[in-house]
Design a protein around this motif. Structure first.
Motif, PDB file in Angstrom:
ATOM      1  N   MET A  50       0.682  -1.550  -0.062  1.00  0.00           N
ATOM      2  CA  MET A  50      -0.059   0.668   0.103  1.00  0.00           C
ATOM      3  C   MET A  50       0.707   1.486   0.173  1.00  0.00           C
ATOM      4  N   ALA A  51       2.020   1.502   0.715  1.00  0.00           N
ATOM      5  CA  ALA A  51       3.098   2.650   0.802  1.00  0.00           C
ATOM      6  C   ALA A  51       3.259   2.490  -0.454  1.00  0.00           C
ATOM      7  N   GLY A  52       3.810   1.001  -0.825  1.00  0.00           N
ATOM      8  CA  GLY A  52       4.123   1.244  -2.999  1.00  0.00           C
ATOM      9  C   GLY A  52       3.423   2.209  -3.478  1.00  0.00           C
ATOM     10  N   LEU A  53       1.897   2.358  -3.152  1.00  0.00           N
ATOM     11  CA  LEU A  53       0.934   2.737  -4.076  1.00  0.00           C
ATOM     12  C   LEU A  53       0.812   4.360  -3.430  1.00  0.00           C
ATOM     13  N   ALA A  54       0.977   5.186  -2.772  1.00  0.00           N
ATOM     14  CA  ALA A  54       0.789   6.078  -1.722  1.00  0.00           C
ATOM     15  C   ALA A  54       0.446   7.254  -2.907  1.00  0.00           C
ATOM     16  N   THR A  55       0.682   7.207  -4.228  1.00  0.00           N
ATOM     17  CA  THR A  55       0.388   7.970  -5.017  1.00  0.00           C
ATOM     18  C   THR A  55      -0.625   7.847  -5.924  1.00  0.00           C
ATOM     19  N   GLN A  56       0.010   6.985  -5.790  1.00  0.00           N
ATOM     20  CA  GLN A  56      -1.335   6.533  -6.697  1.00  0.00           C
ATOM     21  C   GLN A  56      -3.118   6.671  -6.777  1.00  0.00           C
ATOM     22  N   PRO A  57      -3.725   6.815  -5.538  1.00  0.00           N
ATOM     23  CA  PRO A  57      -4.600   6.768  -5.705  1.00  0.00           C
ATOM     24  C   PRO A  57      -5.270   8.521  -6.361  1.00  0.00           C
ATOM     25  N   PHE A  58      -4.508   9.252  -6.013  1.00  0.00           N
ATOM     26  CA  PHE A  58      -4.315  11.123  -5.370  1.00  0.00           C
ATOM     27  C   PHE A  58      -3.999  11.391  -7.114  1.00  0.00           C
ATOM     28  N   ALA A  59      -3.984  10.101  -8.533  1.00  0.00           N
ATOM     29  CA  ALA A  59      -3.132  10.362 -10.012  1.00  0.00           C
ATOM     30  C   ALA A  59      -4.324  10.996 -11.021  1.00  0.00           C
ATOM     31  N   GLU A  60      -5.814  10.673  -9.849  1.00  0.00           N
ATOM     32  CA  GLU A  60      -7.409  11.360 -11.083  1.00  0.00           C
ATOM     33  C   GLU A  60      -7.581  12.142 -10.576  1.00  0.00           C
ATOM     34  N   SER A  61      -8.842  13.100 -10.621  1.00  0.00           N
ATOM     35  CA  SER A  61     -10.122  13.643 -10.080  1.00  0.00           C
ATOM     36  C   SER A  61     -11.018  13.236 -10.282  1.00  0.00           C
ATOM     37  N   GLY A  62     -11.972  14.031  -9.584  1.00  0.00           N
ATOM     38  CA  GLY A  62     -13.316  14.104  -9.123  1.00  0.00           C
ATOM     39  C   GLY A  62     -13.721  12.627  -8.924  1.00  0.00           C
ATOM     40  N   ARG A  63     -14.637  12.054  -9.626  1.00  0.00           N
ATOM     41  CA  ARG A  63     -15.811  10.822  -9.179  1.00  0.00           C
ATOM     42  C   ARG A  63     -14.017   9.374  -8.384  1.00  0.00           C
ATOM     43  N   THR A  64     -13.447   9.176  -9.591  1.00  0.00           N
ATOM     44  CA  THR A  64     -12.022   8.149  -9.519  1.00  0.00           C
ATOM     45  C   THR A  64     -11.253   8.602  -9.027  1.00  0.00           C
ATOM     46  N   LEU A  65     -10.983   9.840  -8.482  1.00  0.00           N
ATOM     47  CA  LEU A  65      -9.929  10.102  -7.235  1.00  0.00           C
ATOM     48  C   LEU A  65     -10.976   9.845  -5.429  1.00  0.00           C
ATOM     49  N   LEU A  66     -11.939  10.290  -5.605  1.00  0.00           N
ATOM     50  CA  LEU A  66     -12.768   9.847  -4.546  1.00  0.00           C
ATOM     51  C   LEU A  66     -12.550   8.314  -4.036  1.00  0.00           C
ATOM     52  N   LEU A  67     -13.164   7.015  -5.089  1.00  0.00           N
ATOM     53  CA  LEU A  67     -13.181   5.950  -5.442  1.00  0.00           C
ATOM     54  C   LEU A  67     -11.872   5.555  -4.833  1.00  0.00           C
ATOM     55  N   HIS A  68     -10.760   5.719  -5.765  1.00  0.00           N
ATOM     56  CA  HIS A  68      -9.574   5.481  -5.461  1.00  0.00           C
ATOM     57  C   HIS A  68      -9.010   5.297  -4.360  1.00  0.00           C
TER      58      HIS A  68
END
Length: 262
Positions: A50-68
């Motif tokens: 999960m730490a390796g993906l620490a920046t991945q959830p913040f790469a999108e915007s809008g609804r996708t950002l919230l879901l990720h």
């Protein structure tokens, strides 16, 4: 397989390997049961991934950002809860929820830091396009997006650390008396000031905000003798802000020099 997917999997793999190494080296010293040790190592592997993906959830915007972001936090919280239970850091569900709330606080702190950076980048684009009215007095509006980060750093975080000390019944407040004021607070304040200075230049209200937000903690957690803690956040914030402003000017001159070249 797309390059983005390969990079995505590589980050999971490297984070998991790092977590595995930490678990193998660390857990034998705190856990003597084989079953608990295996589950603790598994939790470390999951947290590493999960730490390796620490920046991945913040790469999108809008609804996708919230879901990720939600999915990433849920997975991280699940592995963290497993680690808390196997390390016997909580005696009941309330104890687990306490540790999870601290994880959420840390998550929000990181999320707000990234959101602040995005906000200021958008503000800079608006200014370049002539859509921004220009700097406000003492740059109060430019400083405002950093206020949630300062509130979490200077108020919520020390309260959470004091809660940990009470749960573990620590005789000496190492977290709030040493680690936080002498390490976490100045480093985080310096980094935040540097980020603000690089984007908005010198903002004199930022170190003042750090001082004022931490001031109630002095009397709530300590006494008058800890008033110098306020300077442990205000001074690094000011230094970082000035350094960031100098970096901004240096970059602007460098870019201008490139434009003048034939």
């Amino acid at each position: 397989m797309k390059q983005e997917t390969r990079f995505f999997l590589l980050r999971i793999f490297l984070g998991g390997i790092l977590g595995l190494l930490v678990g193998i080296i660390w857990t034998p010293y705190v856990i003597h049961s084989r079953e608990s040790s295996f589950l603790a190592v598994l939790a470390c592997v999951g947290l590493g991934a999960m730490a390796g993906l620490a920046t991945q959830p913040f790469a999108e915007s809008g609804r996708t950002l919230l879901l990720h972001s939600t999915g990433h936090f849920v997975c991280t919280a699940a592995f963290f809860a497993l680690l808390v239970v196997e390390l016997n850091m909580a005696k009941d569900v309330r104890g687990v929820l306490f540790w999870e709330s601290l994880l959420l606080l840390l998550y929000l702190l990181i999320w707000l830091g990234r959101w602040t950076g995005w906000y200021l980048e958008v503000a800079q684009l608006r200014e370049l396009l002539g859509l921004d009215p220009g700097p406000t007095p003492l740059k109060w509006r430019e400083t405002l997006p950093y206020l949630p980060f300062v509130l979490l750093l200077c108020t919520a975080l020390p309260l959470g650390l004091r809660g940990i000390e009470r749960v573990v019944a620590a005789d000496i407040p190492v977290l709030t008396g040493l680690v936080y004021p002498y390490l976490i607070l100045p480093v985080a304040s310096l980094c935040a000031g540097l980020s603000l200075g690089k984007r908005q230049g010198v903002c004199p209200l930022f170190p003042i905000a750090c001082f004022v937000c931490y001031l109630p903690m002095v009397y709530l957690l300590f006494n008058e003798s800890a008033l110098f803690h306020c300077f442990m956040t205000a001074v690094p914030a000011l230094v970082g802000n000035i350094l960031g402003a100098l970096w901004q000017k240096s970059s602007a001159k460098h870019d201008a020099g490139k434009e003048d070249l034939p």
